[in-house]
Design an enzyme around this catalytic site. Structure first.
Site, PDB file in Angstrom:
ATOM      1  CB  CYS A 179      -0.457   2.510   4.326  1.00  0.00           C
ATOM      2  SG  CYS A 179      -2.048   1.848   3.383  1.00  0.00           S
ATOM      3  CG  ASP A 180       3.403   1.157   4.399  1.00  0.00           C
ATOM      4  OD1 ASP A 180       2.877   1.659   5.416  1.00  0.00           O
ATOM      5  OD2 ASP A 180       3.001  -0.250   4.048  1.00  0.00           O
ATOM      6  CB  CYS A 221      -0.973  -0.039   1.234  1.00  0.00           C
ATOM      7  SG  CYS A 221      -1.774   1.476   1.263  1.00  0.00           S
TER       8      CYS A 221
END
Ligand code: NAP
Length: 319
Positions: free
Chosen positions: A144-145, A141
């Site tokens: 997200c990261d 992701c």
């Protein structure tokens, strides 16, 4: 054998969607019961966020919070509001007649409404070192990261819209994004492909596969081995992040014969609602969303599902 109590609502799954449904249903005095999962078939307590490190985009948190800590707070809030949580998997359901039947650990549970929030799991390539370096440079992701990889060289695997989107997103943060795809043609929409091809920071390695990830001994990603699938040649490519974007698998095993699914396997809901093909059964979170897949959107649809369940009970059950 005694007949089990008929619950107002049974929630299946305890990621952001399921636990938000639990919070709202409990506050509406529906005394919800949530099967939070135990890890069979990918349904784990807390959902996909349990696999992420720092969450920087969940509103309300100025400082980053870890995925497990965030989900611990969701869980604590659901319990505090009166949602009953059982750490077990659901093995089987029967939505063909009401009350709906749910079996867990060999025991039958009955409910007037169901909120299905089993989520989806990210697909990975299946390499031993990929598994060992998850959250240590291997991610599924970018939203997200990605920011954790600012200024670093990263690699993306996949040829669909997600891979294009992730590569474009990462190119906004990183000096170089290597996009590796197993065929010469991308499956992604032309617009998204064009955006990738026009971005000078994104380099393509087509008809190629990532066949190994380094370096487990350093406990971080330092490079990948990329095989040219036409010539068989394997090269090492230095990279600090590996983003695997090769699709997700919705966790629908228990409902696939009971609810209408989209051709891609996700649960069908009426647009703008969480209503499934079975009245009284609501689906929230990633099990019905392959586009946004964010904790905040999952939580939003969990809230919708609880409100819809409550309205459904009022209309059909005089609750
Ligand atoms: P997808 O369309 O299924 O694409 C998966 C990609 O991964 C394919 O290119 C596939 O290669 C590759 N792949 C699959 N298994 C692999 C493996 N074991 N090793 C290496 N490569 C592998 O999945 P997605 O990109 O996540 O998209 C899912 C759905 O969401 C699609 O309908 C997509 O349009 C939609 N979506 C839309 C948006 C948007 O509109 N903004 C954004 C993201 C996703 P092959 O092509 O060779 O099969």
């Amino acid at each position: 054998m005694s007949v089990p109590e008929v619950r107002n609502v049974i929630i299946i799954g305890s990621g952001p969607a399921g636990l938000t449904a639990g919070i709202y249903a409990a506050r509406a005095n529906l005394k919800p019961l949530c099967f939070e999962g135990f890890n069979a078939g990918g349904l784990i307590p807390g959902g996909q966020l349990m696999f992420t490190t720092e969450v920087e985009n969940y509103p309300g948190f100025i400082e980053p919070i870890t995925g497990p800590e965030l989900m611990g707070r969701f869980r604590g809030q659901a319990e505090h509001q009166g949602c009953e949580l059982i750490t077990q998997d659901v093995e089987k359901v029967d939505f063909s007649s009401r009350p709906f039947k749910v079996w867990s650990d060999g025991q039958l549970y009955l409910a007037k409404t169901i909120v299905l929030s089993t989520g989806a799991r990210a697909n990975y390539i299946g390499l031993e070192n990929e598994e060992k370096l998850k959250n240590r440079g291997v991610s599924a992701c970018a939203v997200c990261d990605g920011p954790l990889f600012k200024g670093k060289r990263v690699t993306v695997v996949g040829g669909g819209d997600t891979a294009m989107e992730e590569a474009s997103y990462l190119a906004g943060l990183c000096p170089e994004v290597m996009l590796v795809h197993r065929r010469d043609d991308f499956r992604a929409s032309k617009t998204m492909q064009d955006r990738v091809r026009a971005n000078p920071k994104i380099k393509l390695m087509l008809s190629s596969a990532v066949v190994d990830v380094f370096d487990v001994s350093q406990n971080k990603v330092t490079g990948v081995a990329i095989k040219n699938l036409k010539t068989g040649e394997v090269v090492r490519h230095d990279t600090e992040g590996l983003f695997v974007a090769i699709g997700h698998t919705p966790l629908t095993d228990i409902v696939k014969d009971q609810l209408e699914l989209h051709p891609n396997g996700y649960v069908k809901v009426q647009p703008g609602t969480t209503s499934t093909s079975v009245p009284g059964v609501f689906a929230s979170g990633d099990v019905q969303d392959w586009v946004y897949r964010q904790a905040i959107t999952a939580a939003g649809t969990g809230c919708m599902a609880a409100l819809e369940a409550e309205r459904w009970l009022v209309a059909h059950d005089g609750h």
